[in-house]
Scaffold this active site. Structure first.
Site, PDB file in Angstrom:
ATOM      1  N   GLU A   1      20.773  24.588   0.688  1.00 25.65           N
ATOM      2  CA  GLU A   1      21.424  23.517   1.445  1.00 25.65           C
ATOM      3  C   GLU A   1      21.538  22.288   0.553  1.00 25.65           C
ATOM      4  O   GLU A   1      20.535  21.783   0.064  1.00 25.65           O
ATOM      5  CB  GLU A   1      20.591  23.191   2.686  1.00 25.65           C
ATOM      6  CG  GLU A   1      21.149  22.121   3.573  1.00 25.65           C
ATOM      7  CD  GLU A   1      22.276  22.617   4.448  1.00 25.65           C
ATOM      8  OE1 GLU A   1      23.110  21.781   4.831  1.00 25.65           O
ATOM      9  OE2 GLU A   1      22.329  23.815   4.760  1.00 25.65           O
ATOM     10  N   CYS A   2      22.738  21.818   0.305  1.00 21.45           N
ATOM     11  CA  CYS A   2      23.005  20.606  -0.471  1.00 21.45           C
ATOM     12  C   CYS A   2      22.323  20.680  -1.848  1.00 21.45           C
ATOM     13  O   CYS A   2      22.794  21.378  -2.728  1.00 21.45           O
ATOM     14  CB  CYS A   2      22.598  19.368   0.319  1.00 21.45           C
ATOM     15  SG  CYS A   2      23.336  17.854  -0.322  1.00 21.45           S
ATOM     16  N   LEU A   3      21.218  19.984  -2.039  1.00 22.04           N
ATOM     17  CA  LEU A   3      20.515  20.008  -3.319  1.00 22.04           C
ATOM     18  C   LEU A   3      20.084  21.427  -3.683  1.00 22.04           C
ATOM     19  O   LEU A   3      20.139  21.826  -4.847  1.00 22.04           O
ATOM     20  CB  LEU A   3      19.285  19.089  -3.266  1.00 22.04           C
ATOM     21  CG  LEU A   3      18.453  19.004  -4.537  1.00 22.04           C
ATOM     22  CD1 LEU A   3      19.221  18.273  -5.625  1.00 22.04           C
ATOM     23  CD2 LEU A   3      17.134  18.306  -4.260  1.00 22.04           C
TER      24      LEU A   3
END
Length: 173
Positions: free
Chosen positions: A129-131
């Site tokens: 997720e994201c990072l």
């Protein structure tokens, strides 16, 4: 001591913070009995606290990831030590990939997942997720993580500012 607490993070997310002390590992983390369940156990990689959050512990994870897994019937486990996991979430966050313990933990989990699939065909799902997705993409692409997520050497300049392009979607049945 394994310490649990709830606090508000910088962006208003509810987070779960905890502390793990190596000296007392056997007392608090040794399994007392094996729990058999059909529910998958998914690990969530913790991140270091900073600023005002340090008072609640040295690591944290955002509670929304725990609730996300629980809503699907899974059990969530913070990744602090080896567990019997059936998958893992690499959450988003605000750490620098080139300076955080998040990166080697994420890299090792990804390497183990690839090795398990190559050797046995067993799938170990990893959700980035994201990072976490940035980390997975950089590791899979073979990027040097010495500059972390701020490495722009693989980007190319394009003249694509303020361009609106038409999106044609095929009509479906």
């Amino acid at each position: 001591m394994l310490m649990f607490g709830i606090s508000l993070a910088t962006f208003g997310h509810l987070v779960l913070t905890f502390e793990y002390h190596e000296a007392e590992k056997q007392r608090y983390l040794a399994p007392r009995r094996v729990i058999k369940t059909n529910r998958p156990v998914i690990g969530i990689v913790t991140q270091e606290t900073g600023g005002r959050m340090v008072q609640f512990g040295s690591q944290y994870l955002v509670a929304v990831y725990v609730k996300f897994l629980e809503s699907a019937g899974a059990r969530a486990a913070p990744i602090l030590y080896p567990l019997n996991l059936t998958g893992v979430i690499l959450p988003g966050g605000h750490v620098k990939l080139n300076k955080s313990r998040y990166t080697p933990v994420g890299r090792r989990l990804l390497e183990l997942a690839i090795k398990a699939y190559d050797e046995t065909g067993e799938v170990f799902p990893i959700w980035g997720e994201c990072l976490g997705l940035e980390l997975v993409a950089m590791i899979i692409s073979g990027r040097n993580l010495s500059l972390g997520q701020y490495d722009q050497s693989f980007l190319s300049l394009t003249d694509a500012r303020n361009i609106s392009l038409k999106l044609d979607l095929p009509s479906g049945n």
